[in-house]
Design a protein around this motif. Structure first.
Motif, mmCIF file in Angstrom:
data_model
loop_
_atom_site.group_PDB
_atom_site.id
_atom_site.type_symbol
_atom_site.label_atom_id
_atom_site.label_comp_id
_atom_site.label_asym_id
_atom_site.label_seq_id
_atom_site.Cartn_x
_atom_site.Cartn_y
_atom_site.Cartn_z
ATOM 1 N N GLY A 39 0.728 -1.336 0.066
ATOM 2 C CA GLY A 39 0.187 -0.079 -0.157
ATOM 3 C C GLY A 39 0.708 1.281 0.050
ATOM 4 O O GLY A 39 2.030 1.251 -0.076
ATOM 5 N N LEU A 40 0.314 2.403 0.123
ATOM 6 C CA LEU A 40 0.935 3.568 0.166
ATOM 7 C C LEU A 40 2.082 3.627 1.165
ATOM 8 O O LEU A 40 2.293 3.367 2.165
ATOM 9 C CB LEU A 40 -0.221 4.811 0.465
ATOM 10 N N GLY A 41 3.099 4.109 0.390
ATOM 11 C CA GLY A 41 4.288 4.434 1.019
ATOM 12 C C GLY A 41 5.319 3.018 0.936
ATOM 13 O O GLY A 41 6.535 3.321 1.338
ATOM 14 N N TYR A 42 4.861 2.012 0.498
ATOM 15 C CA TYR A 42 5.605 0.753 0.240
ATOM 16 C C TYR A 42 5.835 0.140 -0.840
ATOM 17 O O TYR A 42 6.855 -0.430 -1.258
ATOM 18 C CB TYR A 42 5.079 -0.227 1.109
ATOM 19 N N ASN A 43 5.279 0.924 -2.090
ATOM 20 C CA ASN A 43 5.375 0.434 -3.314
ATOM 21 C C ASN A 43 6.736 1.058 -4.080
ATOM 22 O O ASN A 43 6.808 2.228 -4.032
ATOM 23 C CB ASN A 43 4.136 0.855 -4.444
ATOM 24 N N PRO A 44 7.328 0.239 -4.709
ATOM 25 C CA PRO A 44 8.747 0.674 -5.222
ATOM 26 C C PRO A 44 8.515 1.248 -6.611
ATOM 27 O O PRO A 44 9.398 2.215 -7.068
ATOM 28 C CB PRO A 44 9.413 -0.599 -5.436
ATOM 29 N N PHE A 45 7.301 0.904 -7.266
ATOM 30 C CA PHE A 45 7.226 1.482 -8.748
ATOM 31 C C PHE A 45 5.840 2.511 -8.655
ATOM 32 O O PHE A 45 4.853 2.227 -8.015
ATOM 33 C CB PHE A 45 6.972 0.503 -9.792
ATOM 34 N N ASN A 46 5.948 3.529 -9.413
ATOM 35 C CA ASN A 46 4.881 4.435 -9.766
ATOM 36 C C ASN A 46 3.392 3.597 -10.150
ATOM 37 O O ASN A 46 3.639 3.077 -10.981
ATOM 38 C CB ASN A 46 5.420 5.669 -10.576
ATOM 39 N N PRO A 47 2.549 3.611 -9.475
ATOM 40 C CA PRO A 47 1.608 2.673 -9.604
ATOM 41 C C PRO A 47 0.717 3.266 -10.902
ATOM 42 O O PRO A 47 0.371 2.315 -11.757
ATOM 43 C CB PRO A 47 0.426 2.697 -8.417
ATOM 44 N N ALA A 48 0.517 4.328 -11.207
ATOM 45 C CA ALA A 48 -0.098 4.935 -12.527
ATOM 46 C C ALA A 48 0.815 4.396 -13.540
ATOM 47 O O ALA A 48 0.183 4.250 -14.667
ATOM 48 C CB ALA A 48 -0.227 6.345 -12.428
ATOM 49 N N MET A 49 2.221 4.537 -13.494
ATOM 50 C CA MET A 49 2.824 4.328 -14.762
ATOM 51 C C MET A 49 2.882 2.790 -14.974
ATOM 52 O O MET A 49 3.058 2.378 -15.943
ATOM 53 C CB MET A 49 4.163 4.929 -14.411
ATOM 54 N N VAL A 50 3.001 1.891 -13.860
ATOM 55 C CA VAL A 50 3.006 0.346 -13.959
ATOM 56 C C VAL A 50 1.506 0.086 -14.806
ATOM 57 O O VAL A 50 1.582 -0.581 -15.604
ATOM 58 C CB VAL A 50 2.943 -0.200 -12.623
ATOM 59 N N GLY A 51 0.481 0.635 -14.462
ATOM 60 C CA GLY A 51 -0.743 0.497 -15.152
ATOM 61 C C GLY A 51 -0.606 0.879 -16.465
ATOM 62 O O GLY A 51 -1.083 -0.084 -17.286
ATOM 63 N N PHE A 52 -0.240 2.059 -16.696
ATOM 64 C CA PHE A 52 -0.003 2.526 -18.102
ATOM 65 C C PHE A 52 0.959 1.681 -18.987
ATOM 66 O O PHE A 52 0.437 1.773 -19.910
ATOM 67 C CB PHE A 52 0.463 3.824 -17.916
ATOM 68 N N VAL A 53 1.844 1.354 -18.571
ATOM 69 C CA VAL A 53 2.961 0.648 -19.329
ATOM 70 C C VAL A 53 2.438 -0.885 -19.480
ATOM 71 O O VAL A 53 2.374 -1.632 -20.760
ATOM 72 C CB VAL A 53 4.291 0.375 -18.510
ATOM 73 N N MET A 54 1.431 -1.521 -18.392
ATOM 74 C CA MET A 54 0.789 -2.552 -18.875
ATOM 75 C C MET A 54 -0.068 -2.486 -19.960
ATOM 76 O O MET A 54 -0.059 -3.316 -20.772
ATOM 77 C CB MET A 54 0.363 -3.227 -17.804
ATOM 78 N N LEU A 55 -1.105 -1.481 -19.996
ATOM 79 C CA LEU A 55 -1.581 -1.315 -20.904
ATOM 80 C C LEU A 55 -1.159 -1.067 -22.215
ATOM 81 O O LEU A 55 -1.406 -1.826 -23.282
ATOM 82 C CB LEU A 55 -2.804 0.014 -20.684
ATOM 83 N N LEU A 56 0.070 -0.256 -22.329
ATOM 84 C CA LEU A 56 0.628 -0.080 -23.467
ATOM 85 C C LEU A 56 1.408 -1.370 -24.177
ATOM 86 O O LEU A 56 1.313 -1.337 -25.270
ATOM 87 C CB LEU A 56 1.903 0.860 -23.223
ATOM 88 N N ILE A 57 1.782 -2.143 -23.540
ATOM 89 C CA ILE A 57 2.449 -3.375 -23.913
ATOM 90 C C ILE A 57 1.186 -4.410 -24.274
ATOM 91 O O ILE A 57 1.264 -5.114 -25.359
ATOM 92 C CB ILE A 57 3.134 -3.978 -22.891
#
Lengths: 525, 343
Positions: free
Chosen positions: B115-133
């Motif tokens: 959760g908040l404070g513990y994620n190493p990667f930017n969640p929005a960008m992880v979601g975006f890159v998943m969609l992009l690929i």
């Protein structure tokens, strides 16, 4: 080295806080009447507690020594008034732990009768520094700014480096507290007198009296007092109001642009820092033979009806001070000894004023609301921006939270001065300072354990070595004995053989040639 | 008398995580409004679907993790993730694209790490890159900006397109979509045309792409306000925009026929949104002052490399994720000199 203070320096971070000084700073210091009972903790300073020198039932005079220092880092305790010792034992003391500690309890007789001064000083300038130092130690003087470090130790810099600069820390940067402000306004001569003594004792050439610019009256009073003695070694320096400018390391940086080495002391760079209250106490001790038996306490906050500064005898119950100031207002729910940034919250008010009680802040929830539950750290870095030690509080928190006590020391945990700036700005309301204290305590504990284990190991190894040595010695003795017995046996055999031979010869010769000798038993050699 | 006891300090400046997140949402809203204005209702639907999904997913996961839902939702961080993801998506993507993106961002990229404070990667960008690929075709469905659109879809037509894949009679996707300026520059340069020729196309405005230039300027203003309010660290946008500017300046000066100008780079695609709102996510960024400068500079460099030589028209998401990986190392090597330490 000499300093000119024309250009001041700004330390990293810091906070501009709501001051709340006016509440208590505008009325003169009031003297508290004699309380019914005085409770004197044996430890009111950093270091070893003092050892009682009086018995229950004994009558004592004002200023008489009640407890003597134990070890080097320790100071004596004196009777704040004349009266009778009614108890020596464990009583509640103002300490964050809320635990009881050994105290001497004195019942005043109302006469306030002084004892004879032990050895009056006529002219302190004729004394050498070490005699002055002893004098100050004998008067029980510790840092009155809040830390309670025995003052005489600061006058005996172990580094061997000469002291160039005496800094009088009149910053009083914590909100609400005004005891030094009032002291400098009303007793500037005592402070200047104390500075004289210290400059003599330290053989220092210069003294900076640093006062935050939110105390113009104190600055003016000190300037007048300095001008009236006409001593150009002293200089009043007006510094910008920025918390924690009264932190020793920060103040030294503001004045000189120099940094006290990490884990070091100001004396390492030729500077000694004292609080004005301490300096006035040194003056009283040296000039008036008056040990440290009272102090000025700011009683303030919206939880008390009539905030004021009061001069209270050490050992006076805090509740007496609050009653003197009109008592509590409705809704008072926090009692803090010290300021709102670094002071600690006390569970009750039936605790004695001690040498380090500079302020009693009584607050309602309006001024000091209850902290909301903490949220996770988002590493926003606000803490880093305000940290006056230029630490990375977010990383320290991370490693304290993870109990990674090696990494946290790589991030310089022990350079943290616990000023509270980081927690003050934390958007997640994390009690950061509490985490750092916890980590420090754990590391000290680990260090103690390690030392203990090391000692045990050395003891064990020494024992093994001793057993081994004893065994070897025993064997050696045995071997020697055996050898002795063996050589002994051989000699006997030879003697027997010789006797037999003689007997044979006698027999063979027919006639006795002389007296036969019987072999004599031989003792151990 | 008995009193409450707490650890010092006893006073607080009143700052809070929800207040920080609210300011971020407020600061991004002028840019978001301009995006809706220029690129149509699709942007609005993306924002809506993404936000509802993110908040619902966060509530569900927090409940499954056995935590109290209220305080976690109250920090508004899921909403910030959702908005940033939605603003990066093309306006005419089917409804399940923002849905899957937000779900992936909140559940996998955020809560599986604690959760908040513990994620190493930017969640929005992880979601975006998943969609992009995973859905490269859908991720190109950008609409022409207002002024260049002959066939602008209204609210209900957009809804029909997004939820049922139906376009109004006589229209196909080619008629309602248009390559973004960054995309156009990339493909046209590939055909051997010079920038001078390419930039005469109507999709390019006074500073950069039509519509994009204004959205980027709005994000810039919002970002400056956040810096003024001390809600974000200035070092990250300064590092990112600074390096993007410098690198593009060098290549532009070397060959302005084949390399776009610094101004075009700074005001195109997700440059400003990335610099002030995405890269500044403090949880996943570097945390030391110097580390943040390097962190931003790294993103700017990666953005330029991907835009110029890579396989995608923009590179903010990859830049951010790659530098997320580098953040702990940057932090380690950029520790400030502590008071009293040897110089």
């Amino acid at each position: 080295m000499s300093y000119d203070f024309s250009r001041l320096h700004r330390f990293h971070g810091g906070l501009v806080l709501e001051e709340h000084k006016r509440e208590s700073s505008e009325t003169p210091i009031e003297t508290l009447p004699l309380p019914d009972l005085l409770t004197l903790p044996l430890q009111q300073h950093i270091g070893e507690p003092a050892t009682p020198m009086v018995r229950v039932g004994e009558t004592v005079a004002k200023g008489q020594r009640l407890a003597r220092p134990e070890g080097y880092v320790s100071v004596p305790i004196h009777a704040p008034t004349s009266g009778k010792i009614v108890a020596i034992g464990d009583f509640p003391v103002p300490h964050p732990s809320g635990l009881k500690a050994p105290c001497i309890v004195l019942e005043p007789d109302g006469e306030d009768r002084w004892c004879e001064p032990e050895n009056p000083i006529e002219d302190y300038t004729a004394l050498d520094p070490s005699a002055l130092r002893n004098r100050i130690r004998d008067a029980g003087i510790v840092g009155l700014g809040g830390a309670g470090f025995p003052s005489f130790i600061k006058m005996n810099p172990a580094t061997g480096r000469p002291i160039d600069l005496l800094v009088v820390n009149g910053a009083e940067c914590e909100p609400w507290i005004t005891c030094d402000d009032r002291l400098m306004r009303e007793r500037a001569e005592a402070v200047v007198g104390g500075i004289h003594i210290l400059l003599h004792a330290l053989s220092a050439a210069q003294c900076a009296i640093a006062i935050e610019d939110n105390k113009p009256e104190a600055i003016a009073a000190m300037r007048r007092a300095v001008a009236s003695v006409g001593d150009d070694r002293m200089q009043v320096v007006e510094i910008p109001t920025l918390y924690p400018s009264g932190g020793e390391k920060q103040l030294i940086y503001v004045l000189t642009g120099r940094e006290v080495p990490s884990q070091g002391l100001p004396a390492d760079i030729g500077i000694v820092c004292h609080n004005p209250g301490t300096i006035a106490a040194i003056h009283d001790a040296v000039v008036h033979h008056r040990p440290l038996i009272s102090r000025i306490v700011t009683v303030t906050g919206d939880g008390v009806k009539r905030p004021a500064n009061v001069e209270a005898l050490i050992g006076t119950p805090m509740v007496d001070l609050i009653e003197h100031c009109g008592g509590y207002t409705p809704g008072a729910d926090r009692l803090i000894m010290g300021g709102p940034m670094m002071g600690y919250a006390l569970p009750e008010d039936d605790l004695p004023v001690i040498k380090t009680t500079n302020c009693l802040l009584v607050a309602t929830r309006r001024t000091l609301p209850l902290p909301p539950p903490p949220r996770p750290c988002i590493r926003c870095g606000e803490c880093e921006r305000v940290c006056p030690a230029r630490l990375l509080p977010q990383q320290l928190y991370w490693y304290a939270h993870a109990r990674d006590f090696d990494r946290i020391q790589d991030y310089h945990l022990f350079d943290c001065i616990e000023c509270g700036c980081c927690a003050h700005v934390c958007p997640s309301h994390i009690p950061l300072v509490q985490y750092y204290r916890y980590a420090k305590t754990e590391i000290w504990e680990i260090e103690r354990e390690r030392r203990k284990a090391e000692q045990a190991r050395q003891r064990h190894e020494a024992r093994l070595a001793r057993l081994e040595r004893e065994k070897r010695e025993r064997e050696e003795r045995l071997k020697k004995k055996r050898k002795a017995v063996r050589t002994d046996g051989d000699r006997r055999k030879a003697e027997i053989a010789a006797a037999l031979e003689r007997a044979r010869r006698k027999k063979a010769g027919g006639e006795a040639q002389g007296a036969a000798t019987t072999p004599k038993a031989q003792g151990d050699d | 008398m008995q009193f409450h006891t707490f650890s010092s300090p006893h006073v607080h400046n009143g700052n809070s995580v929800p207040a920080v997140m609210r300011d971020v949402l407020l600061a991004v809203s002028p840019g978001a409004a301009l995006m809706v204005y220029f690129f149509g209702w699709g942007v609005f639907f993306n924002l809506l679907i993404s936000s509802v999904t993110a908040v619902a997913a966060e509530a569900l996961v927090v409940k499954l993790r056995g935590r109290e839902v209220g305080p976690v939702l109250a920090d508004h961080s899921a909403l910030v993730t959702a908005v940033l993801l939605a603003l990066a998506l093309p306006p005419l993507v089917p409804w399940w694209v923002p849905f899957l993106g937000a779900l992936f961002a909140i559940v996998l990229a955020k809560h599986l790490y604690g959760g908040l404070g513990y994620n190493p990667f930017n969640p929005a960008m992880v979601g975006f890159v998943m969609l992009l690929i995973a859905f490269p075709k859908q991720m190109t469905l950008w609409t022409p900006p207002a002024g260049l659109d002959q066939q602008r879809l209204d609210f209900t037509e957009t809804a029909a397109c997004i939820f049922t894949h139906r376009l109004p009679e006589g229209l196909d996707y080619d008629a309602v979509t248009l390559a973004t300026p960054l995309d156009k520059v990339k493909t046209d340069l590939g055909t051997g045309r010079t920038l001078r020729e390419i930039l005469t196309a109507p999709t390019f405005g006074t500073l950069a792409g039509v519509g994009w230039e204004w959205a980027n300027l709005a994000y810039l203003l919002g970002g400056l306000w956040l810096i003024h309010r001390r809600r974000i660290a200035w070092q990250i946008p300064a590092g990112m925009l600074g390096s993007l500017f410098l690198v593009s300046l060098v290549f532009y000066g070397y060959d302005s026929d084949n390399y776009a100008s610094p101004l075009f780079h700074l005001l195109s695609g997700a440059a400003m949104l990335g610099a002030f709102f995405i890269a500044t996510d403090p949880v996943t960024a570097a945390t030391t002052p110097r580390g943040r400068l390097w962190y931003g500079a790294g993103i700017g460099l990666i953005v330029y490399v991907i835009r110029t030589w890579g396989g995608y028209p923009d590179g903010v998401a990859f830049g951010v994720l790659l530098m997320n990986m580098a953040a702990p190392t940057l932090d380690h090597y950029t520790q400030p000199r502590v008071y009293g330490a040897r110089r």
